[in-house]
Motif scaffolding. Structure first.
Motif, PDB file in Angstrom:
ATOM      1  N   GLU A 128      -0.967  -3.309  -9.030  1.00 59.62           N
ATOM      2  CA  GLU A 128       0.434  -3.549  -9.418  1.00 59.62           C
ATOM      3  C   GLU A 128       1.143  -2.236  -9.753  1.00 59.62           C
ATOM      4  OE1 GLU A 128      -0.042  -6.382 -12.557  1.00 59.62           O
ATOM      5  OE2 GLU A 128      -0.786  -7.919 -11.165  1.00 59.62           O
ATOM      6  N   ALA A 129       0.453  -1.352 -10.449  1.00 59.57           N
ATOM      7  CA  ALA A 129       1.029  -0.042 -10.777  1.00 59.57           C
ATOM      8  C   ALA A 129       1.328   0.739  -9.502  1.00 59.57           C
ATOM      9  CB  ALA A 129       0.061   0.744 -11.665  1.00 59.57           C
ATOM     10  N   ALA A 130       0.421   0.676  -8.534  1.00 66.64           N
ATOM     11  CA  ALA A 130       0.612   1.407  -7.281  1.00 66.64           C
ATOM     12  C   ALA A 130       1.772   0.833  -6.479  1.00 66.64           C
ATOM     13  CB  ALA A 130      -0.681   1.366  -6.459  1.00 66.64           C
ATOM     14  N   GLN A 131       1.906  -0.491  -6.504  1.00 68.29           N
ATOM     15  CA  GLN A 131       3.033  -1.106  -5.788  1.00 68.29           C
ATOM     16  C   GLN A 131       4.357  -0.630  -6.366  1.00 68.29           C
ATOM     17  OE1 GLN A 131       1.546  -5.096  -6.299  1.00 68.29           O
ATOM     18  NE2 GLN A 131       1.028  -5.334  -4.120  1.00 68.29           N
ATOM     19  N   ARG A 132       4.433  -0.585  -7.700  1.00 60.60           N
ATOM     20  CA  ARG A 132       5.664  -0.115  -8.344  1.00 60.60           C
ATOM     21  C   ARG A 132       5.889   1.372  -8.088  1.00 60.60           C
ATOM     22  NH1 ARG A 132       3.794  -3.547 -12.683  1.00 60.60           N
ATOM     23  NH2 ARG A 132       2.727  -1.739 -13.543  1.00 60.60           N
ATOM     24  N   ALA A 133       4.862   2.190  -8.268  1.00 62.11           N
ATOM     25  CA  ALA A 133       5.042   3.645  -8.250  1.00 62.11           C
ATOM     26  C   ALA A 133       5.143   4.209  -6.837  1.00 62.11           C
ATOM     27  CB  ALA A 133       3.876   4.314  -8.989  1.00 62.11           C
ATOM     28  N   LEU A 134       4.434   3.612  -5.892  1.00 58.54           N
ATOM     29  CA  LEU A 134       4.409   4.189  -4.548  1.00 58.54           C
ATOM     30  C   LEU A 134       5.442   3.574  -3.613  1.00 58.54           C
ATOM     31  CD1 LEU A 134       0.553   4.570  -3.922  1.00 58.54           C
ATOM     32  CD2 LEU A 134       2.187   6.335  -4.642  1.00 58.54           C
ATOM     33  N   GLY A 135       5.908   2.380  -3.913  1.00 55.96           N
ATOM     34  CA  GLY A 135       6.924   1.730  -3.080  1.00 55.96           C
ATOM     35  C   GLY A 135       6.470   1.660  -1.627  1.00 55.96           C
ATOM     36  N   GLY A 136       7.278   2.245  -0.741  1.00 55.68           N
ATOM     37  CA  GLY A 136       6.984   2.191   0.698  1.00 55.68           C
ATOM     38  C   GLY A 136       5.720   2.930   1.084  1.00 55.68           C
ATOM     39  N   LYS A 137       5.219   3.788   0.213  1.00 53.93           N
ATOM     40  CA  LYS A 137       3.984   4.514   0.517  1.00 53.93           C
ATOM     41  C   LYS A 137       2.726   3.772   0.039  1.00 53.93           C
ATOM     42  CE  LYS A 137       6.245   9.063   0.468  1.00 53.93           C
ATOM     43  NZ  LYS A 137       6.456  10.323  -0.263  1.00 53.93           N
ATOM     44  N   PHE A 138       2.915   2.536  -0.469  1.00 54.77           N
ATOM     45  CA  PHE A 138       1.771   1.775  -0.977  1.00 54.77           C
ATOM     46  C   PHE A 138       0.647   1.601   0.052  1.00 54.77           C
ATOM     47  CE2 PHE A 138      -0.496  -2.278  -1.599  1.00 54.77           C
ATOM     48  CZ  PHE A 138      -1.125  -1.995  -2.802  1.00 54.77           C
ATOM     49  N   PRO A 139       0.954   1.408   1.362  1.00 54.32           N
ATOM     50  CA  PRO A 139      -0.142   1.244   2.336  1.00 54.32           C
ATOM     51  C   PRO A 139      -1.114   2.430   2.384  1.00 54.32           C
ATOM     52  CG  PRO A 139       1.900   0.457   3.281  1.00 54.32           C
ATOM     53  CD  PRO A 139       2.266   1.126   1.971  1.00 54.32           C
ATOM     54  N   GLN A 140      -0.688   3.611   1.897  1.00 54.71           N
ATOM     55  CA  GLN A 140      -1.572   4.783   1.899  1.00 54.71           C
ATOM     56  C   GLN A 140      -2.582   4.753   0.748  1.00 54.71           C
ATOM     57  OE1 GLN A 140       2.378   7.235   2.769  1.00 54.71           O
ATOM     58  NE2 GLN A 140       0.667   8.658   2.593  1.00 54.71           N
ATOM     59  N   PHE A 141      -2.454   3.749  -0.129  1.00 60.84           N
ATOM     60  CA  PHE A 141      -3.315   3.667  -1.309  1.00 60.84           C
ATOM     61  C   PHE A 141      -4.470   2.691  -1.081  1.00 60.84           C
ATOM     62  CE2 PHE A 141      -4.176   1.681  -5.565  1.00 60.84           C
ATOM     63  CZ  PHE A 141      -4.813   2.785  -6.109  1.00 60.84           C
ATOM     64  N   VAL A 142      -5.700   3.167  -1.311  1.00 56.07           N
ATOM     65  CA  VAL A 142      -6.899   2.329  -1.171  1.00 56.07           C
ATOM     66  C   VAL A 142      -7.533   2.173  -2.553  1.00 56.07           C
ATOM     67  CG1 VAL A 142      -9.141   2.057  -0.043  1.00 56.07           C
ATOM     68  CG2 VAL A 142      -7.270   3.239   1.155  1.00 56.07           C
ATOM     69  N   PRO A 143      -7.352   1.008  -3.186  1.00 51.66           N
ATOM     70  CA  PRO A 143      -7.912   0.843  -4.540  1.00 51.66           C
ATOM     71  C   PRO A 143      -9.433   0.767  -4.479  1.00 51.66           C
ATOM     72  CG  PRO A 143      -6.440  -1.008  -3.911  1.00 51.66           C
ATOM     73  CD  PRO A 143      -6.671  -0.201  -2.685  1.00 51.66           C
ATOM     74  N   GLY A 144     -10.093   1.501  -5.370  1.00 53.29           N
ATOM     75  CA  GLY A 144     -11.552   1.541  -5.338  1.00 53.29           C
ATOM     76  C   GLY A 144     -12.168   1.554  -6.720  1.00 53.29           C
ATOM     77  N   HIS A 145     -13.449   1.206  -6.773  1.00 52.50           N
ATOM     78  CA  HIS A 145     -14.185   1.220  -8.049  1.00 52.50           C
ATOM     79  C   HIS A 145     -15.653   1.508  -7.779  1.00 52.50           C
ATOM     80  CE1 HIS A 145     -15.830  -1.148 -11.757  1.00 52.50           C
ATOM     81  NE2 HIS A 145     -15.962   0.143 -11.892  1.00 52.50           N
ATOM     82  N   PRO A 146     -16.036   2.791  -7.880  1.00 50.87           N
ATOM     83  CA  PRO A 146     -17.464   3.109  -7.774  1.00 50.87           C
ATOM     84  C   PRO A 146     -18.167   2.672  -9.061  1.00 50.87           C
ATOM     85  CG  PRO A 146     -16.202   5.098  -8.269  1.00 50.87           C
ATOM     86  CD  PRO A 146     -15.206   3.984  -8.123  1.00 50.87           C
ATOM     87  N   LEU A 154     -14.200  -1.720  -2.890  1.00 53.07           N
ATOM     88  CA  LEU A 154     -12.811  -1.443  -2.505  1.00 53.07           C
ATOM     89  C   LEU A 154     -12.055  -2.774  -2.510  1.00 53.07           C
ATOM     90  CD1 LEU A 154     -13.458   1.080   0.427  1.00 53.07           C
ATOM     91  CD2 LEU A 154     -13.066   1.561  -1.996  1.00 53.07           C
ATOM     92  N   THR A 155     -10.803  -2.729  -2.987  1.00 52.75           N
ATOM     93  CA  THR A 155     -10.026  -3.973  -3.061  1.00 52.75           C
ATOM     94  C   THR A 155      -8.715  -3.804  -2.291  1.00 52.75           C
ATOM     95  OG1 THR A 155      -8.910  -3.379  -5.134  1.00 52.75           O
ATOM     96  CG2 THR A 155     -11.016  -4.526  -5.328  1.00 52.75           C
ATOM     97  N   PRO A 156      -8.789  -3.636  -0.952  1.00 55.27           N
ATOM     98  CA  PRO A 156      -7.574  -3.448  -0.154  1.00 55.27           C
ATOM     99  C   PRO A 156      -6.733  -4.718  -0.124  1.00 55.27           C
ATOM    100  CG  PRO A 156      -9.454  -3.836   1.277  1.00 55.27           C
ATOM    101  CD  PRO A 156     -10.006  -3.715  -0.116  1.00 55.27           C
ATOM    102  N   LEU A 157      -5.431  -4.533   0.039  1.00 54.52           N
ATOM    103  CA  LEU A 157      -4.536  -5.687   0.230  1.00 54.52           C
ATOM    104  C   LEU A 157      -4.184  -5.791   1.709  1.00 54.52           C
ATOM    105  CD1 LEU A 157      -4.319  -5.065  -2.886  1.00 54.52           C
ATOM    106  CD2 LEU A 157      -2.247  -6.471  -2.735  1.00 54.52           C
ATOM    107  N   SER A 158      -3.462  -6.865   2.059  1.00 55.50           N
ATOM    108  CA  SER A 158      -3.148  -7.062   3.477  1.00 55.50           C
ATOM    109  C   SER A 158      -2.304  -5.914   4.026  1.00 55.50           C
ATOM    110  CB  SER A 158      -2.431  -8.393   3.677  1.00 55.50           C
ATOM    111  OG  SER A 158      -1.280  -8.421   2.854  1.00 55.50           O
ATOM    112  N   ASP A 159      -1.500  -5.263   3.161  1.00 59.40           N
ATOM    113  CA  ASP A 159      -0.675  -4.159   3.667  1.00 59.40           C
ATOM    114  C   ASP A 159      -1.311  -2.781   3.479  1.00 59.40           C
ATOM    115  OD1 ASP A 159      -0.377  -4.589   0.962  1.00 59.40           O
ATOM    116  OD2 ASP A 159       1.775  -4.148   0.913  1.00 59.40           O
ATOM    117  N   THR A 160      -2.566  -2.720   3.057  1.00 54.14           N
ATOM    118  CA  THR A 160      -3.259  -1.429   3.009  1.00 54.14           C
ATOM    119  C   THR A 160      -3.516  -0.966   4.445  1.00 54.14           C
ATOM    120  OG1 THR A 160      -4.367  -2.130   0.974  1.00 54.14           O
ATOM    121  CG2 THR A 160      -5.312  -0.239   2.137  1.00 54.14           C
ATOM    122  N   ALA A 161      -3.219   0.317   4.717  1.00 57.35           N
ATOM    123  CA  ALA A 161      -3.393   0.836   6.081  1.00 57.35           C
ATOM    124  C   ALA A 161      -4.868   0.795   6.473  1.00 57.35           C
ATOM    125  CB  ALA A 161      -2.860   2.265   6.163  1.00 57.35           C
TER     126      ALA A 161
END
Lengths: 289, 289
Positions: free
Chosen positions: A108-126, A150-157
């Motif tokens: 949610e933070a990435a969606q707000r902060a990155l806006g149109g660049k959100f697809p470049q973000f790959v959420p991860g948890h080692p 990794l928890t990618p969303l449908s719009d993750t590149a």
């Protein structure tokens, strides 16, 4: 291989990531970024001395210059502010990923902060950690054989997801994917709640008059049960707050089980107490780590 | 050195005691005694095969014949019945001691069962254990460097206390004395409660719909926190019931701390959450095991 990797937060997690990446020749250059505080600057200087990073960046602009991979390994509450500061400098071909222990709030933070660049973000948890924190505790082998979710969303590149997945695999981790909400439920249960309970047990005993004699007689069971109570208070504060809904739900389930055991013990119901313990033992005994 | 030592309950604790005593040439002969059940008989046969004991006694009379030391290492709820069965065969020069994890109820049981022979009883608690039980898990070195608490009363015979103390010291343990009530408060806090909580966490997660995926993602923190949930259900049932008052008091203190943390997390009071965690970390980090 990445040309230039910027690691935000060069502690145990970020430092071990830098060392693991270096071990597989995964980055031509690794730059460390920290907060504008004396302790953070000292930690980065130490990381440089130890060879964990190749240089220190003064700000986000400098950190992002020519960078094709950003790793966020700072406490999870800082994610949104960091991503907002990074966003203007993020070129199209750069990938951002993170190592945060909670995922729904990070997404949610990435969606707000990155806006149109959100697809470049790959959420991860080692899934790796030790009770020691800071770059001094970093190890190139920390992620060997460990899970990384990794928890990618449908719009993750797709290509971003694949590069992050392949990088973690090359670093020795066993990568799998999961929905962010499911991730948070799972780790509330098997990670965040145990940490909360370990902190709580030590804090509760510490309040008692005879705390000193009690701690003096603690044995191996107590040592292992409370090992995670020596973890970073700041990191676990952030995780508990970030994953509040799932954590409190799991806590309620735990409290119900404790209330049941209290009643059975109070009633002297030996058979039922043994049944509960035996069920737990059977499950725990079958787990392989 | 003892002439003949009778060990009641040749499992992890009793078996390791026999091996430790043998290692220091502390007994000319060690006899094992168990319950009249197929599994207990099979365990004693295994103990004999492994050389942990020299012979198997069929009953208390045979076990006590020529015996100058009796070690009770059976589950603590059996103490009173065992002592009552032993009492008629106990000669004046024989010493009885135990390895029970609770002491107030053991002392009371011994006072009832032994009557005028109570001074020959030295209540003890060697602080050693592993999650594995049974004679197969026994080790001669289990007590090396471990604490052993003795809780003698004013009418405990001085020479009996000294012989038991010297024997445990020779077996490698670090012996100290304590009041039975204080002993029970201390171990309710740092041993019995953590076991209860570890069993409870595993049992609580097991009830949930997504238990399988949760357990599949458990990491090192969960592994160590729940290690003691693989302990013997029968033994811990007995301990929880035997030490009920002290255990439930410690549980209440723990629940108050958990309720405080729940409120702080629910309120999003980051500073206060961190303060509680940092206090626990400071104490836990300073403990040496």
């Amino acid at each position: 291989m990445f040309e230039r990797v910027a690691v935000f937060g060069v502690g145990l997690i970020g430092g071990s990531f830098a060392l693991a990446l270096d071990r597989i020749n995964g980055a031509r250059r690794i730059v460390g970024v920290g907060r504008n505080s004396p302790s953070s600057r000292a930690n980065l200087e130490r990381a440089l001395q130890l060879g964990v990073i190749d240089e220190i960046a003064r700000d986000e602009e400098e950190a992002l210059r020519g960078t094709d991979l950003v790793m966020l390994a700072a406490p999870v509450q800082q994610t949104e502010a960091l991503l907002a500061a990074i966003q203007p400098h993020l070129t199209l071909h750069a990938i951002v990923t993170d190592a945060g222990s909670t995922k729904q709030n990070v997404v949610e933070a990435a969606q707000r902060a990155l806006g149109g660049k959100f697809p470049q973000f790959v959420p991860g948890h080692p899934i790796a950690g030790k009770e020691n924190s800071g770059v001094e505790a970093a190890e190139a082998t920390l992620y060997d054989g460990k899970r990384c979710i990794l928890t990618p969303l449908s719009d993750t590149a797709g290509h971003a997801f694949e590069r992050v997945r392949d990088m973690w695999t090359a670093c020795g981790a066993v990568v799998s994917s999961m929905d962010p909400a499911q991730h948070d439920r799972v780790f509330a249960s098997v990670s965040h709640l145990p940490h909360l309970l370990a902190f709580a047990l030590v804090a509760a005993i510490a309040r008692e008059d005879d705390a000193a004699v009690k701690f003096a007689h603690a044995g191996g069971g107590f040592r292992d049960f409370t090992r995670i109570a020596a973890s970073s208070p700041e990191m676990w504060r952030d995780i508990c707050l970030a994953n509040k809904p799932a954590l409190l739900r799991e806590l309620t389930a735990f409290e119900q089980e404790v209330a049941l055991l209290r009643r059975l013990i109070n009633d002297g119901d030996a058979d039922a107490v043994q049944r509960e313990f035996a069920r737990a033992r059977e499950i725990r005994g079958a787990l392989r780590f």
